[in-house]
Design an enzyme around this catalytic site. Structure first.
Site, short mmCIF file in Angstrom:
data_model
loop_
_atom_site.label_atom_id
_atom_site.label_comp_id
_atom_site.label_asym_id
_atom_site.label_seq_id
_atom_site.Cartn_x
_atom_site.Cartn_y
_atom_site.Cartn_z
N TYR A 25 7.11 -47.65 -62.26
CA TYR A 25 8.30 -48.14 -61.55
C TYR A 25 8.83 -49.38 -62.26
CZ TYR A 25 11.34 -48.38 -57.44
OH TYR A 25 12.43 -48.35 -56.58
N SER A 27 11.33 -50.41 -65.94
CA SER A 27 12.73 -50.30 -66.33
C SER A 27 13.30 -48.92 -65.98
CB SER A 27 12.85 -50.57 -67.83
OG SER A 27 14.16 -50.35 -68.27
N HIS A 108 10.68 -40.09 -73.35
CA HIS A 108 10.54 -40.33 -74.79
C HIS A 108 9.44 -39.36 -75.25
CE1 HIS A 108 10.28 -42.15 -78.65
NE2 HIS A 108 9.28 -42.98 -78.40
N ASP A 191 14.12 -42.08 -82.94
CA ASP A 191 14.01 -43.27 -82.10
C ASP A 191 13.10 -44.31 -82.79
OD1 ASP A 191 14.50 -44.29 -79.18
OD2 ASP A 191 12.37 -44.63 -79.53
N1 LIG Z 1 13.15 -49.20 -71.29
C1 LIG Z 1 14.06 -48.43 -71.83
O1 LIG Z 1 15.20 -48.87 -72.06
C2 LIG Z 1 13.79 -46.98 -72.12
C3 LIG Z 1 14.86 -46.14 -72.50
C4 LIG Z 1 14.63 -44.77 -72.68
C5 LIG Z 1 13.34 -44.28 -72.55
N2 LIG Z 1 12.29 -45.12 -72.23
C6 LIG Z 1 10.96 -44.54 -72.05
O2 LIG Z 1 10.66 -44.58 -70.66
C7 LIG Z 1 9.25 -44.67 -70.49
C8 LIG Z 1 8.94 -45.87 -69.59
O3 LIG Z 1 9.34 -47.05 -70.26
P1 LIG Z 1 9.80 -48.36 -69.45
O4 LIG Z 1 10.47 -49.24 -70.46
O5 LIG Z 1 10.52 -47.96 -68.21
O6 LIG Z 1 8.38 -48.98 -69.05
P2 LIG Z 1 8.09 -50.36 -68.29
O7 LIG Z 1 9.37 -51.03 -67.90
O8 LIG Z 1 7.11 -51.10 -69.12
O9 LIG Z 1 7.39 -49.88 -66.92
C9 LIG Z 1 6.15 -49.27 -66.93
C10 LIG Z 1 5.72 -48.99 -65.50
O10 LIG Z 1 4.48 -48.27 -65.55
C11 LIG Z 1 3.55 -48.90 -64.68
N3 LIG Z 1 2.20 -48.62 -65.15
C12 LIG Z 1 1.51 -49.26 -66.13
N4 LIG Z 1 0.27 -48.69 -66.25
C13 LIG Z 1 0.22 -47.67 -65.33
C14 LIG Z 1 -0.79 -46.74 -64.96
N5 LIG Z 1 -1.98 -46.71 -65.57
N6 LIG Z 1 -0.51 -45.85 -63.96
C15 LIG Z 1 0.68 -45.87 -63.32
N7 LIG Z 1 1.67 -46.75 -63.63
C16 LIG Z 1 1.44 -47.63 -64.63
C17 LIG Z 1 3.93 -50.37 -64.74
O11 LIG Z 1 3.38 -51.05 -63.62
P3 LIG Z 1 3.29 -52.68 -63.60
O12 LIG Z 1 4.67 -53.11 -63.20
O13 LIG Z 1 2.26 -52.99 -62.60
O14 LIG Z 1 2.95 -53.11 -65.00
C18 LIG Z 1 5.46 -50.25 -64.68
O15 LIG Z 1 5.88 -50.03 -63.35
C19 LIG Z 1 8.66 -44.78 -71.89
O16 LIG Z 1 8.29 -43.47 -72.29
C20 LIG Z 1 9.82 -45.28 -72.73
O17 LIG Z 1 9.73 -44.93 -74.09
C21 LIG Z 1 12.51 -46.44 -72.00
#
Ligand SMILES: NC(=O)c1ccc[n+]([C@@H]2O[C@H](COP(=O)([O-])OP(=O)(O)OC[C@H]3O[C@@H](n4cnc5c(N)ncnc54)[C@H](OP(=O)(O)O)[C@@H]3O)[C@@H](O)[C@H]2O)c1
Length: 336
Positions: A25, A27, A108, A191
């Site tokens: 939960y 970004s 991704h 990417d």
């Molecule tokens: N950010 C972007 O702009 C973007 C764009 C396109 C695609 N993506 C892709 O989207 C995916 C997620 O990226 P994000 O940037 O959204 O990640 P993020 O913001 O770092 O969020 C990760 C989430 O996962 C939770 N988490 C961490 N360890 C976990 C576990 N063991 N079990 C369950 N939940 C866990 C974290 O909890 P805590 O809050 O407690 O740490 C946080 O809520 C990736 O594959 C990324 O490549 C990202």
């Protein structure tokens, strides 16, 4: 040309009666979960014990489970945890508990394309990768707009994987902007290449090289900062708005001529050869292997590099100069 899908090409009803588990939960997670819910889809959120996001998700009205528990309940499981931990979450919690015909979804392709997650042949596997950060995905949806996304199908066990993927994409609002078809291979490799060669690695080193060239030649660091870092935004905004031609039309003739005679001396044949080498190391898995091993070892190289980069003149000069610009919100990166 890429095939592009819009709202009218998908049917959200494909998701009715199905439960989507959004794991993570952060970004992307908060945006996917809330947008899908407001599109009428049943969504649960999965987070590890002790996650700081649990409370936020509950306050946003979601039931929160462990990934293992959510996997038992879900028909579609979207992995929105950081890429380097997706294999662990999949192998330890999701795979042993998920329904036999559950659909696996990603934003991704890294974990699947590089063999970190190897789904059973019985599962549909798709990707919906928004081309923007989560807070924009959420804000655009709230404004009745959308952020474009990429769609790809890795496995089509049910014969309906693309239909489900497009319904998911429309559910998060991407169909309002356009959903471009790609493959896990193309999305993942391009990417990684983009962020390494251009967006993060290439751009930061270009800025630093320009800044230190001026400083070493005796120019004041503050002036070098303005010329080589601060003004990047002005140029990028113009490129973003109307492409390279719009930027070149907008800058002075002197700047345009300088671009013409000097740009290719900076990004010369050697730099282009380096780019091709970086791409081949992404394609043959060398980079992925290196990154996975770096994580397993506790990120020693990355920690050392982060510390050295923080300690640079360009950073301290920038901090002081930005404090003179009251329209900029003060940003100080926490330890990472
Ligand atoms: N950010 C972007 O702009 C973007 C764009 C396109 C695609 N993506 C892709 O989207 C995916 C997620 O990226 P994000 O940037 O959204 O990640 P993020 O913001 O770092 O969020 C990760 C989430 O996962 C939770 N988490 C961490 N360890 C976990 C576990 N063991 N079990 C369950 N939940 C866990 C974290 O909890 P805590 O809050 O407690 O740490 C946080 O809520 C990736 O594959 C990324 O490549 C990202």
């Amino acid at each position: 040309m890429a095939k592009v899908y819009y709202d009218m090409d998908a049917n959200l009803k494909v998701l009715s009666g199905k439960t989507v588990a959004v794991i993570g939960y952060g970004s992307q997670g908060h945006a996917h979960a809330q947008n899908l819910k407001e599109s009428g889809v049943t969504v649960i959120v999965a987070l590890h014990e002790g996650s700081k996001s649990r409370e936020t998700a509950r306050n946003d009205g979601f039931e929160v489970f462990s990934p293992a528990e959510a996997a038992k309940r879900a028909d579609i499981i979207m992995f929105l945890v950081p890429d380097h931990i997706q294999a662990d979450v999949y192998n330890r919690e999701v795979a042993p508990n998920m329904k036999e015909d559950a659909v696996l979804a990603f934003a991704h392709g890294f974990a699947v394309h590089f063999g970190q997650v190897t789904p059973s042949k019985k599962n549909d596997v798709f990707m919906i990768a928004p081309k923007g950060p989560g807070h924009i995905v959420r804000r655009m949806y709230e404004e009745g707009k959308g952020v474009p996304a990429l769609v790809a199908v890795y496995q089509n066990a049910s014969g309906r994987a693309m239909e489900i993927a497009l319904a998911y994409g429309v559910g998060i609002g991407a169909g309002r902007a356009g959903i471009l078809e790609t493959t896990f291979k193309e999305e993942t490799e391009s990417d990684l290449f983009g962020e390494q060669a251009v967006l993060c690695g290439g751009l930061c080193e270009l800025i630093k090289a320009g800044f230190y060239t001026l400083v070493e030649a005796g120019y004041q660091p503050e002036v070098a900062y303005f010329e080589c870092l601060h003004e990047v935004k002005l140029i990028v905004d113009l490129i973003f708005e109307g492409g390279l031609s719009w930027m070149r039309y907008s800058v002075s003739d002197t700047a345009k001529y300088g671009d013409a005679v000097s740009g290719r001396r900076v990004i010369d044949d050697a730099a282009r050869a380096n780019m091709r080498k970086i791409l081949s190391e992404i394609q043959d898995g060398t980079f992925a292997k290196d990154w996975i091993l770096e994580n397993r070892a506790g990120r020693p190289r990355m920690k050392k590099w982060v510390a050295a980069e923080r300690d640079q003149l360009i950073e301290s000069v920038g901090r002081d100069l930005r404090s003179m610009m009251p329209w900029l919100a003060k940003k100080e990166a926490p330890e990472y």
